[in-house]
Design a protein around this motif. Structure first.
Motif, PDB file in Angstrom:
ATOM      1  N   GLU A 291       8.089  20.136   2.175  1.00 13.97           N
ATOM      2  CA  GLU A 291       8.949  21.157   1.568  1.00 13.97           C
ATOM      3  C   GLU A 291      10.253  20.509   1.123  1.00 13.97           C
ATOM      4  OE1 GLU A 291       9.380  24.759   3.828  1.00 13.97           O
ATOM      5  OE2 GLU A 291       7.348  24.639   4.623  1.00 13.97           O
TER       6      GLU A 291
ATOM      7  N   ASP B 161       9.846  19.149   6.377  1.00 15.14           N
ATOM      8  CA  ASP B 161      10.896  19.856   5.653  1.00 15.14           C
ATOM      9  C   ASP B 161      12.029  18.854   5.499  1.00 15.14           C
ATOM     10  OD1 ASP B 161      13.190  21.262   4.897  1.00 15.14           O
ATOM     11  OD2 ASP B 161      12.553  23.077   5.954  1.00 15.14           O
TER      12      ASP B 161
ATOM     13  N   LYS C 295       4.645  26.551  12.372  1.00 16.56           N
ATOM     14  CA  LYS C 295       6.004  27.082  12.244  1.00 16.56           C
ATOM     15  C   LYS C 295       6.765  26.223  11.242  1.00 16.56           C
ATOM     16  CE  LYS C 295       6.818  26.901  16.796  1.00 16.56           C
ATOM     17  NZ  LYS C 295       6.191  26.974  18.036  1.00 16.56           N
ATOM     18  N   SER C 296       7.784  26.791  10.662  1.00 15.86           N
ATOM     19  CA  SER C 296       8.607  26.039   9.720  1.00 15.86           C
ATOM     20  C   SER C 296       9.241  24.851  10.437  1.00 15.86           C
ATOM     21  CB  SER C 296       9.708  26.933   9.148  1.00 15.86           C
ATOM     22  OG  SER C 296      10.569  26.145   8.353  1.00 15.86           O
TER      23      SER C 296
ATOM     24  N   THR D 115      11.948  23.338   9.772  1.00 16.17           N
ATOM     25  CA  THR D 115      13.333  23.221   9.311  1.00 16.17           C
ATOM     26  C   THR D 115      14.203  22.375  10.226  1.00 16.17           C
ATOM     27  OG1 THR D 115      13.154  25.361   8.247  1.00 16.17           O
ATOM     28  CG2 THR D 115      15.362  24.544   8.613  1.00 16.17           C
TER      29      THR D 115
ATOM     30  N   HIS E  10       3.538  18.345   8.526  1.00 15.14           N
ATOM     31  CA  HIS E  10       4.323  19.334   7.783  1.00 15.14           C
ATOM     32  C   HIS E  10       5.791  18.922   7.856  1.00 15.14           C
ATOM     33  CE1 HIS E  10       5.462  23.886   7.346  1.00 15.14           C
ATOM     34  NE2 HIS E  10       5.610  23.222   6.230  1.00 15.14           N
TER      35      HIS E  10
ATOM     36  N   THR F 251       5.785  28.115   4.043  1.00 12.65           N
ATOM     37  CA  THR F 251       5.204  27.990   5.386  1.00 12.65           C
ATOM     38  C   THR F 251       3.958  28.858   5.506  1.00 12.65           C
ATOM     39  OG1 THR F 251       7.329  27.385   6.347  1.00 12.65           O
ATOM     40  CG2 THR F 251       5.672  28.239   7.862  1.00 12.65           C
TER      41      THR F 251
END
Length: 158
Positions: free
Chosen positions: A105, A78, A57-58, A60, A76, A40
Motif C-alpha cells: 500500500e 504499508d 489487519k492493516s 499501518t 502485506h 485492506t
C-alpha cells in the motif's frame, strides 16, 4: 487496463479471492488510493484466496505483516511511513525475491525500488454514487499480470 466498479466490501474481497489462484511467489501487487477505499479489504480477499486463515489487519503501524499457512506466504506492506526515508532498511528486495506474494500500500513512496513487473490496482472512492461504491483500476506491468487481468476481465463479462 481494466476498470471495475464495486458497490460493497464483499465485492472488493471477492476480487481479491478471484485474483489469488493465479498468483505466484515473488509477485508484487501495488494497492494505491484514498484512505478507506478498500485496500485492506481487497487484501483480506486475496489472503482468503491463498488459503490463509488468519485475520488480515492493516499494517499501518507495523509496516510489514506476514501471513503464513496458505498456498503462498503473503507479505502485506504499508510503506506510507517511509515517505521521508526509503525501503532500503526494510530489505524490500529480499521480499520481492522471496517465497511469497507481496502486497504494497502507498507504493509511490518506494517507486525507485519496485521491480519491473507488478500489478498496480488503484482504488477510488465514488462518494457521489454511494458510500460504499469504489472504482478499481487494474494496471498490469508485464505479461504475467496482463494475463491475470485478462482472466479477471473475462470472468466479469460472462
Amino acid at each position: 487496463m481494466l476498470e471495475l466498479t464495486v458497490t460493497n466490501p464483499e465485492m472488493t474481497m471477492a476480487l481479491g479471492r478471484q485474483l489469488a489462484p493465479g498468483l505466484r511467489a515473488q509477485d508484487v501487487i501495488l494497492l494505491d488510493g484514498d484512505l478507506g477505499a478498500g485496500k485492506t479489504t481487497f487484501t483480506k480477499g486475496l489472503a482468503a484466496g491463498l488459503g490463509i486463515k488468519r485475520n488480515v489487519k492493516s499494517p499501518t503501524f507495523t509496516i510489514i505483516r506476514e501471513y503464513q499457512g496458505g498456498r503462498l506466504p503473503l507479505y502485506h506492506m504499508d510503506v506510507y511511513r517511509l515517505e521521508d526515508g526509503s525501503g532500503d532498511e526494510l530489505g524490500l528486495e529480499e521480499y520481492f525475491n522471496g517465497d511469497g506474494v507481496n502486497v504494497i500500500e502507498w507504493s509511490q513512496f518506494i517507486a525507485d525500488e519496485l521491480p519491473a513487473h507488478y500489478l498496480r490496482i488503484v482504488f477510488k472512492r465514488d462518494d457521489d454514487a454511494g458510500e460504499t461504491q469504489r472504482t478499481l483500476t487494474f494496471e498490469p506491468h508485464g505479461d504475467h499480470f496482463a494475463h491475470l487481468v485478462a482472466q479477471l476481465e473475462a470472468s466479469h463479462h460472462e
